[in-house]
Structures are given as structure tokens and as C-alpha cells.
Design a protein around this motif. Structure first.
Motif, short mmCIF file in Angstrom:
data_model
loop_
_atom_site.label_atom_id
_atom_site.label_comp_id
_atom_site.label_asym_id
_atom_site.label_seq_id
_atom_site.Cartn_x
_atom_site.Cartn_y
_atom_site.Cartn_z
N TYR A 1 -8.74 4.96 2.20
CA TYR A 1 -9.03 6.33 2.61
C TYR A 1 -7.78 7.21 2.47
O TYR A 1 -6.65 6.71 2.62
N PRO A 2 -7.96 8.49 2.20
CA PRO A 2 -6.82 9.40 1.95
C PRO A 2 -5.81 9.49 3.08
O PRO A 2 -4.67 9.87 2.87
N THR A 3 -6.24 9.15 4.30
CA THR A 3 -5.33 9.25 5.44
C THR A 3 -4.45 8.01 5.60
O THR A 3 -3.57 7.98 6.47
N SER A 4 -4.67 7.00 4.78
CA SER A 4 -3.89 5.76 4.91
C SER A 4 -2.55 5.88 4.17
O SER A 4 -2.40 6.66 3.23
N GLU A 5 -1.59 5.09 4.59
CA GLU A 5 -0.29 5.05 3.91
C GLU A 5 -0.44 4.43 2.52
O GLU A 5 0.32 4.76 1.60
N LEU A 6 -1.41 3.54 2.37
CA LEU A 6 -1.62 2.91 1.07
C LEU A 6 -2.05 3.94 0.02
O LEU A 6 -1.66 3.85 -1.15
N TYR A 7 -2.81 4.92 0.45
CA TYR A 7 -3.22 5.99 -0.47
C TYR A 7 -1.99 6.72 -1.00
O TYR A 7 -1.91 7.04 -2.19
N LYS A 8 -1.03 6.95 -0.11
CA LYS A 8 0.20 7.62 -0.52
C LYS A 8 0.99 6.76 -1.50
O LYS A 8 1.61 7.28 -2.44
N GLU A 9 0.98 5.45 -1.29
CA GLU A 9 1.67 4.54 -2.20
C GLU A 9 1.03 4.60 -3.60
O GLU A 9 1.73 4.56 -4.62
N ILE A 10 -0.29 4.70 -3.63
CA ILE A 10 -1.00 4.81 -4.91
C ILE A 10 -0.63 6.10 -5.61
O ILE A 10 -0.35 6.12 -6.82
N GLN A 11 -0.62 7.19 -4.85
CA GLN A 11 -0.28 8.51 -5.42
C GLN A 11 1.15 8.52 -5.96
O GLN A 11 1.44 9.21 -6.95
N ALA A 12 2.02 7.75 -5.33
CA ALA A 12 3.43 7.69 -5.76
C ALA A 12 3.64 6.72 -6.91
O ALA A 12 4.76 6.60 -7.43
N GLY A 13 2.57 6.01 -7.30
CA GLY A 13 2.67 5.07 -8.40
C GLY A 13 3.26 3.72 -8.02
O GLY A 13 3.67 2.95 -8.89
N ASN A 14 3.28 3.41 -6.74
CA ASN A 14 3.89 2.17 -6.27
C ASN A 14 2.91 1.00 -6.16
O ASN A 14 3.33 -0.14 -5.94
N TRP A 15 1.62 1.29 -6.32
CA TRP A 15 0.61 0.25 -6.14
C TRP A 15 -0.66 0.70 -6.84
O TRP A 15 -1.00 1.88 -6.83
N LYS A 16 -1.38 -0.23 -7.45
CA LYS A 16 -2.61 0.10 -8.15
C LYS A 16 -3.75 -0.76 -7.62
O LYS A 16 -3.63 -1.98 -7.50
N GLU A 17 -4.85 -0.12 -7.31
CA GLU A 17 -6.01 -0.81 -6.73
C GLU A 17 -6.70 -1.70 -7.76
O GLU A 17 -6.79 -1.36 -8.94
N GLU A 18 -7.21 -2.83 -7.30
CA GLU A 18 -8.04 -3.68 -8.14
C GLU A 18 -9.36 -2.98 -8.44
O GLU A 18 -9.86 -2.21 -7.62
N THR A 19 -9.94 -3.25 -9.59
CA THR A 19 -11.28 -2.75 -9.86
C THR A 19 -12.26 -3.51 -8.97
O THR A 19 -11.93 -4.55 -8.39
N GLU A 20 -13.48 -3.02 -8.88
CA GLU A 20 -14.49 -3.69 -8.06
C GLU A 20 -14.82 -5.07 -8.63
O GLU A 20 -15.04 -6.03 -7.87
N ILE A 21 -14.85 -5.19 -9.94
CA ILE A 21 -15.11 -6.48 -10.56
C ILE A 21 -13.95 -7.43 -10.30
O ILE A 21 -14.15 -8.63 -10.04
N GLU A 22 -12.72 -6.91 -10.33
CA GLU A 22 -11.55 -7.74 -10.01
C GLU A 22 -11.65 -8.29 -8.59
O GLU A 22 -11.29 -9.45 -8.33
#
Length: 317
Positions: A230-251
Motif C-alpha cells: 500500500y502507498p502508505t508503507s515504507e516498502l512502497y517508498k523503497e520501490i519508488q526509490a528503485g531499491n526493491w522490485k515486487e515479484e509478479t503474481e505468477i512469481e
């Protein structure tokens, strides 16, 4: 029983008033494992003592980090609930990690439970691995005698790199050490596993490492939730900063299949929460091949866009 359950879930709205007095004390959204659906829910804490996991948004509706319920509130709720469901056999203490409380406080709460619910056979709650650390095996055995059993622990993974990145506050060696203490004290426990916690390209590897950790232990249930950001999470900020990439649903489905393939313990594996569009349930000893075959079929036939649409439109966990 039905009337009692309806009443108790009706009381979950913490704004309900009768004669301008609160019926039950519940603060914010009340979270409990799916398998605790028929347990008596009693609030003893609210919020989370850790409150630092990058993916978590569960307690953001609270104006505080953590609060211990006043003993008079707990006593009032136990008394109120006992009028309608006196023969409850299990009580579940709500809050992110009530097991963080001192042994003496946990003892006091257990004695109160048995006073108002004489038929109660066990008491459960959420716990962090770090909640177990300061408690000796002797103290844990004392808690077991008072009914504490079936503790649910949000370990999420046994892969240290992800535990560190997500700021869980413990490592895989701590999971092994503390859960073995529970086993020595004869306290059963369940794990929450977070599918997708590793990030794109790391799911299968992380699942294999986690299986190695879990295989050294004896959880009763492994409840797998699927990471929803969710956008309010710190993980979302990490994604926006290019520090982490989410797995696809199939992954994520591939990761779950890999985990099940590598687990060698006798435990129930379930995906009952709302974060899982694809439901998998079974015993790892007897249903393992069926679960693997089902996931293989889903991986081959499911559409990524359809699965992603579900994830992006999930309003809340």
C-alpha cells in the motif's frame, strides 16, 4: 452459540454505545488469524511494540504505537462477554503482540480468563520472536499450565537478507532458538509466512532457505499471506526509490509452490486471508502433492493481468 457469536462480532465496532457506556473495549481495526474465527476476542493490548516492518500498514489507524489495556477494561470485557458466551473454550488476546507482556502480567490475565470462562481450555495471541526471548523455558512452562497455547508468530520468512531489509528485528537463528524454547515448554505455535517478501527474482531461493529453517521446527499451521503493498508503507517508498522490485503474481505462486515442495514437516498449510486470490489448503504430510499439482495448474493457466488487478484493487487486508 450463534446468538453469542453475532453479538460479539457486533461489538467489534468500538463506537457502539449502550446508555452512553461502551459495551466492549476494541481499539482500531481488530486483527486475528482466520483460524481464530470462533475464539473469544479480548483486547489486552492495541498496536505493535515493533511497528517498523517496511511492508506493514495494519496498525496505521491508531494514534499511538502501542498501548496496554488497563486491567479494569479487560476485566469489564471478560465480564460482559461471559454473560453471552460463558462456555467459550478458547480466548484470543487481540493486538499485534500481547505475548510481549511480562510473565506476571500474562499470568494475571490468564487467571482472569479462567475466572470468567471456567470452560476455557486455551489462550492464544499474536507474538513476535523477540517477545519469547526474555522468557525462560521454566516461565514458558508456567504460562502453558495456565493455558497459553497455539501462539501465532509473524516470522514472514527464514531468509536473513529479507528479514534485515524488511526490518523484522530478528534473524533466522532467533526463530530456531526461540521456537525450540516453546517446544520444550510444550506450547504449540503457528507461523505467518509472507509470500513475495523476497522481491523479484529471489522468490524461489528465499523459499528454499525458509523451508530449511522451518524444517528444523514444528509449527502446527503455516498461514501464508501474499504481499500486498500500500502507498502508505515504507516498502512502497523503497520501490519508488528503485531499491526493491515486487515479484509478479505468477512469481509469487512459483515461490509458494517452491516452499511447499521443500517443506518436510507435518503441518497444515493454508492461504485463508484476503490477500490470497488463489486458495491453497492442506496437510503437508498427506496433501503435499495435491497442493503442488494445483499450484502448477494455476501457474500455467492464470493470467498475470487478472491476478494483478485483484492485488491492485484490494482495499484492505
Amino acid at each position: 452459540m450463534f446468538t453469542a457469536l453475532v453479538y460479539l462480532f457486533w461489538c467489534l465496532n468500538n463506537t457502539l454505545l449502550t446508555n452512553k457506556k461502551r459495551i466492549m473495549h476494541y481499539t482500531g481495526t481488530i486483527w486475528r488469524p482466520p483460524y481464530e474465527a470462533y475464539s473469544m476476542l479480548i483486547q489486552v493490548t492495541a498496536g505493535c511494540t515493533h511497528h517498523s516492518c517496511k511492508f506493514c500498514t495494519l496498525y496505521e489507524d491508531l494514534p499511538f504505537k502501542f498501548r496496554l489495556s488497563p486491567i479494569e477494561e479487560v476485566k469489564s470485557d471478560l465480564k460482559e462477554a461471559s454473560y453471552y458466551y460463558r462456555h467459550a473454550r478458547r480466548v484470543f488476546f487481540t493486538g499485534a503482540n500481547p505475548f510481549v507482556l511480562s510473565v506476571n502480567k500474562l499470568k494475571t490475565l490468564a487467571k482472569m480468563v479462567h475466572q470468567y470462562f471456567p470452560a476455557c481450555q486455551s489462550i492464544g495471541c499474536f507474538a513476535r520472536i523477540t517477545d519469547i526471548t526474555p522468557k525462560s523455558v521454566t516461565e514458558l512452562k508456567e504460562l502453558r499450565k495456565l493455558g497459553y497455547d497455539g501462539i501465532t508468530i509473524g516470522v514472514e520468512t527464514g531468509y536473513d537478507e529479507s528479514l534485515i531489509f524488511m526490518r523484522k528485528g530478528f534473524l533466522s537463528k532467533d526463530i530456531i532458538e526461540q521456537c525450540k524454547k516453546l517446544e520444550e515448554a510444550n506450547i504449540t505455535y503457528n507461523f505467518f509466512y509472507l509470500t513475495g517478501i523476497y522481491g523479484s527474482g529471489k522468490g524461489k531461493m528465499g523459499a528454499k532457505v525458509t523451508a530449511e529453517i522451518f524444517n528444523q521446527l514444528h509449527p502446527q499451521i503455516i498461514e501464508s499471506s501474499m504481499l500486498t503493498i500500500y502507498p502508505t508503507s515504507e516498502l512502497y517508498k523503497e520501490i519508488q526509490a528503485g531499491n526493491w522490485k515486487e515479484e509478479t503474481e505468477i512469481e509469487k505462486l512459483e515461490e509458494m509452490k517452491t516452499l511447499i515442495e521443500n517443506l518436510k514437516i507435518d503441518a497444515r498449510f493454508v492461504t485463508d486471508g484476503a490477500s490470497n486470490l488463489i486458495q491453497v489448503r492442506g496437510n503437508l504430510k498427506t496433501d503435499k502433492q495435491k497442493m503442488i499439482a494445483f499450484l502448477k495448474q494455476q501457474i500455467a493457466e492464470q493470467d498475470e493481468a487478472y491476478l494483478r488487478s485483484y492485488r491492485e484493487n484490494l482495499p484492505h487486508l
